[in-house]
Design an enzyme around this catalytic site. Structure first.
Site, PDB file in Angstrom:
ATOM      1  N   GLU A 194     -12.418   0.027  -9.257  1.00  0.00           N
ATOM      2  CA  GLU A 194     -12.028  -0.835 -10.376  1.00  0.00           C
ATOM      3  C   GLU A 194     -13.086  -0.920 -11.471  1.00  0.00           C
ATOM      4  O   GLU A 194     -12.754  -0.974 -12.666  1.00  0.00           O
ATOM      5  CB  GLU A 194     -11.682  -2.234  -9.856  1.00  0.00           C
ATOM      6  CG  GLU A 194     -10.345  -2.345  -9.156  1.00  0.00           C
ATOM      7  CD  GLU A 194     -10.364  -1.813  -7.732  1.00  0.00           C
ATOM      8  OE1 GLU A 194      -9.283  -1.652  -7.135  1.00  0.00           O
ATOM      9  OE2 GLU A 194     -11.481  -1.573  -7.201  1.00  0.00           O
ATOM     10  N   GLU A 230       0.822  -1.208   0.000  1.00  0.00           N
ATOM     11  CA  GLU A 230       0.000   0.000   0.000  1.00  0.00           C
ATOM     12  C   GLU A 230       0.857   1.260   0.000  1.00  0.00           C
ATOM     13  O   GLU A 230       0.523   2.249  -0.676  1.00  0.00           O
ATOM     14  CB  GLU A 230      -0.935   0.004   1.214  1.00  0.00           C
ATOM     15  CG  GLU A 230      -1.950  -1.132   1.247  1.00  0.00           C
ATOM     16  CD  GLU A 230      -3.028  -1.022   0.184  1.00  0.00           C
ATOM     17  OE1 GLU A 230      -3.052  -0.006  -0.540  1.00  0.00           O
ATOM     18  OE2 GLU A 230      -3.848  -1.952   0.079  1.00  0.00           O
ATOM     19  N   ASP A 256      -4.283  -9.877  -8.529  1.00  0.00           N
ATOM     20  CA  ASP A 256      -4.727  -8.929  -9.552  1.00  0.00           C
ATOM     21  C   ASP A 256      -3.630  -8.068 -10.182  1.00  0.00           C
ATOM     22  O   ASP A 256      -3.321  -8.171 -11.373  1.00  0.00           O
ATOM     23  CB  ASP A 256      -5.845  -8.046  -8.983  1.00  0.00           C
ATOM     24  CG  ASP A 256      -5.525  -7.458  -7.606  1.00  0.00           C
ATOM     25  OD1 ASP A 256      -4.421  -7.679  -7.096  1.00  0.00           O
ATOM     26  OD2 ASP A 256      -6.382  -6.746  -7.052  1.00  0.00           O
ATOM     27  N   GLU A 311     -18.219  -6.385  -2.045  1.00  0.00           N
ATOM     28  CA  GLU A 311     -16.812  -6.785  -1.936  1.00  0.00           C
ATOM     29  C   GLU A 311     -16.605  -8.198  -2.471  1.00  0.00           C
ATOM     30  O   GLU A 311     -15.566  -8.509  -3.031  1.00  0.00           O
ATOM     31  CB  GLU A 311     -16.350  -6.668  -0.487  1.00  0.00           C
ATOM     32  CG  GLU A 311     -14.853  -6.754  -0.301  1.00  0.00           C
ATOM     33  CD  GLU A 311     -14.104  -5.508  -0.748  1.00  0.00           C
ATOM     34  OE1 GLU A 311     -13.006  -5.278  -0.235  1.00  0.00           O
ATOM     35  OE2 GLU A 311     -14.610  -4.766  -1.624  1.00  0.00           O
TER      36      GLU A 311
END
Length: 703
Positions: free
Chosen positions: A368, A109, A256, A350
């Site tokens: 996204e 992150e 991803d 989610e």
């Protein structure tokens, strides 16, 4: 934090949305209540400071007491053409942000949000200074901060494998007695494989190669540890010995952005090695994971079987990545499926089951889906995607907007809010929605000269010339070596995209509720796919004709065909119920099934799996019966079953009956010991003068 809601301005003008004048005070509210905290708490109207609020577990690892949202939003302000606010934000970062805090943060992150934000801000500041527009005082201070942060992240890579620890202490590193970290054994694939863009950009801007080399080594390990028989990777890997800890393979959470960064590293850095690896993985994804429009996780060592029937929202980025590769058809299909889910729940949960039911109810305002909508619109110029964007804006305004900002939705079923607004909402959601409704002439930069990181930070394509590429390429086919112009491949032609979408609009019938028990499972619905428009006028229905006494052919049930298995024969077949009824495991009544037509219920596993089990047990064919209560051929669209990608071994005939038609057959079997049927493309009526007899539907027979 001075991000503006002008992201929606053009949207409201073009799409005639309600007035939003009340939104323009939002930036001052955020500045007033949050700065210099890492995040805004939109319900409490105050900033979130780590250690002063109840712990949220791993979510708090993104917070480092470094004004996270301010940094993450820097280049968004430039895209929005808010240049005064951008200059003010740069000053705040330069004067107020410290990176030597004694706090443990997520390497992943911090890299994508803070390092990426500093680099994007530096690139924008340099551009504006060069244009003599703003920031004549700027002397690369953001780049200096980025370099400082890069060196604070490097200790995380001090492992025997070269894969990074998942966390690092900004002040003490990893192995120091004061670090409070360094005991972790594993990390996610995306966590290790989503460093190359930011680290390589930092290397090429500072001429210090250690960052790019370090990120490259981590990618090399992941590539080496792939399952070499099928080129799939798992989700979690041991950082010391490289063994896979979780072997499920998909394109969502945990993996991803690893795939995303291989493709984008080739685009940004010009090294064919990244493209070769991406293409190998992509072919594996399309062979094993992609079941258009679904993307279902498989076991990396046994990829022919899906290991779960739910999907997480992070995979919504994948259609956008497919657009970059030029593979539009599956991108359109998956995006349309995701749009159907958002229409069902107002937001993308989610995680959601394959029948649209909520699996994890939270929606933390993830961007996204908006990202993929933007890329599809840019590739196709189909105004349909503007309407999709409009629906995103409307949902945000109606269901997420609160007094001091936008609040995450804790439960999409109830609309209950959470006192949370992640930095990616301003960094990504704002940017993609604004770009969706903007024309190039409205932007202060040429967006085509940049690549988006996974956090939507802008890195210039000119970085590819900062270091010589390695010109090698193993694969040569239409989409492998470039980012092809969709306008060349598929010129402005809304019919092209509409034709693909329309095949997936009926995944959930209008007004139909998703079953909490998974009865109308998308996993199985998409085995019943309409052919593309224009390929054939429609699916030709088949017939299951009950020919044994007392029916004598008068009961003819409308059936759907399969794209695999043997052509239907006109031989008579005895009928028997499969045990287990869903036929997902070994058949226990093989003696009864041998030589007969087995009845098996839809659900729990793929049609192809059921067919193989029954074929192995000796069945002469299979009649699949829908598990959706009340479904009937007179009311439902007739579908066509498709397989799992490798169905050449299935050589028995297969047909599909909706539930009401199937119940007729089940009732006949329960009342009469021997029931024989004939499978054919048209009914064969017994006796003279019967050739024009009407086919009997389920409603007629049951009534």
């Amino acid at each position: 934090l001075a991000a503006h809601f002008t992201v929606f301005k053009d949207c409201f003008q073009v799409l005639d949305l309600p007035s939003t004048e009340h939104l323009w005070d939002f930036p001052s509210l955020v500045q007033k209540h949050a700065y210099p905290a890492d995040e805004l708490m939109p319900l409490s109207c105050r900033g979130r400071v780590r250690g002063m609020e109840p712990s949220r577990g791993d979510v708090d690892d993104a917070l480092g007491k470094f004004s996270l949202t301010l940094i993450d939003t820097l280049d968004t302000l430039v895209v929005l053409n808010k240049l005064d606010e951008f200059e003010d934000a740069v000053r705040k970062v330069v004067l107020g942000v410290r990176l030597d805090n004694d706090v443990v943060v997520s390497v992943f992150e911090t890299n994508i949000r803070v390092l990426g934000g500093l680099l994007g801000g530096h690139i924008m500041a340099d551009m504006l200074k060069a244009q003599s527009v703003r920031l004549q005082w700027y002397k690369g201070e953001l780049l200096h901060l980025a370099r400082d942060l890069g060196y604070r992240l490097l200790p995380a890579f001090n492992t025997t494998s070269g894969l990074p620890y998942p966390r690092v202490n900004l002040k003490y590193g990893v192995l120091s007695p004061n670090s409070r970290t360094g005991t972790e054994l594993d990390t996610c694939t995306a966590c290790a494989g989503t460093m190359i863009l930011e680290f390589a950009a930092l290397s090429r801007l500072t001429q210090e190669t250690v960052f790019e080399d370090t990120a490259r080594r981590a990618l090399d390990v992941l590539w080496e540890k792939r399952q070499k028989g099928n080129d799939l990777v798992g989700t979690v890997i041991n950082i010391h010995n490289g063994d896979w800890v979780r072997r499920d393979s998909g394109v969502g959470a945990g993996i991803d952005s690893y795939y995303e960064y291989l493709m984008k590293a080739y685009i940004l850095l010009g090294d064919d090695t990244y493209l070769e690896r991406f293409n190998a993985h992509y072919m594996a994804i399309m062979k094993y994971i992609s079941q258009p429009p679904l993307l279902l996780n498989v076991h990396m060592h046994n990829p022919t079987v899906s290991i779960r029937s739910w999907m997480d929202s992070l995979l919504a980025f994948f259609p956008g990545l497919q657009v970059l590769r030029g593979d539009l058809k599956p991108a359109i299909e998956t995006h349309e499926m995701l749009y159907q889910v958002t229409k069902q729940h107002k937001f993308l949960p989610e995680a959601f089951t394959s029948d649209f039911a909520v699996y994890w109810a939270q929606h933390p305002l993830r961007p996204e889906f908006a990202e993929s909508t933007y890329f599809l619109y840019k590739a196709t110029r189909d105004p349909y995607y503007l309407q999709v964007g409009k629906s995103i804006v409307e949902s945000l305004n109606e269901y997420a907007r609160v007094a001091c900002g936008f609040a995450a939705v804790q439960d999409v079923r109830t609309g209950r809010h959470e006192d949370r607004m992640d930095s990616f909402f301003l960094a990504e959601m704002f940017k993609y929605l604004y770009l969706l409704f903007s024309e190039k002439r409205d932007l202060p930069l040429d967006i085509d000269d940049y690549i988006f990181t996974t956090e939507a930070h802008l890195l210039p394509l000119s970085l590819s010339t900062a270091r010589p590429p390695c010109p090698r390429n193993m694969t040569e086919e239409i989409f492998t070596r470039s980012c092809p112009s969709a306008q060349t491949l598929f010129p402005n032609n809304p019919t092209f995209t509409r034709t693909i979408r329309d095949a997936h609009k009926q995944l959930l019938q209008p007004g139909q509720e998703a079953s909490p028990l998974g009865l109308f499972s998308l996993k199985f619905i998409t085995e019943l796919v309409d052919p593309p428009a224009g390929e054939q006028p429609g699916i030709s229905p088949l017939a299951v004709q009950v020919i044994s006494p007392p029916f004598f052919g008068r009961v003819v049930l409308t059936a759907g065909p399969a794209q695999f298995g043997m052509d239907l024969t006109k031989q008579e077949h005895g009928v028997v119920l499969s045990e287990p009824y869903q036929a997902c495991a070994a058949i226990s009544n093989q003696k009864e099934v041998q030589g007969k037509m087995a009845l098996a219920q839809r659900g729990e596993c793929m049609f192809a799996t059921k067919a193989r089990n029954l074929q192995e047990a000796g069945a002469s064919g299979v009649i699949f019966i829908d598990n959706a209560e009340g479904s009937c051929s007179e009311e439902m669209v007739l579908f066509q079953m498709v397989g799992d990608g490798s169905t050449g071994d299935i050589v028995i005939p297969l047909v599909f009956l909706f539930q009401k038609e199937g119940q007729v057959l089940l009732d006949a079997l329960s009342q009469h010991r021997n029931v024989d049927v004939l499978l054919a493309t048209k009914p064969m009526f017994l006796g003279e003068g019967k050739r024009n007899q009407t086919v009997v539907g389920a409603e007629n027979w049951l009534g």
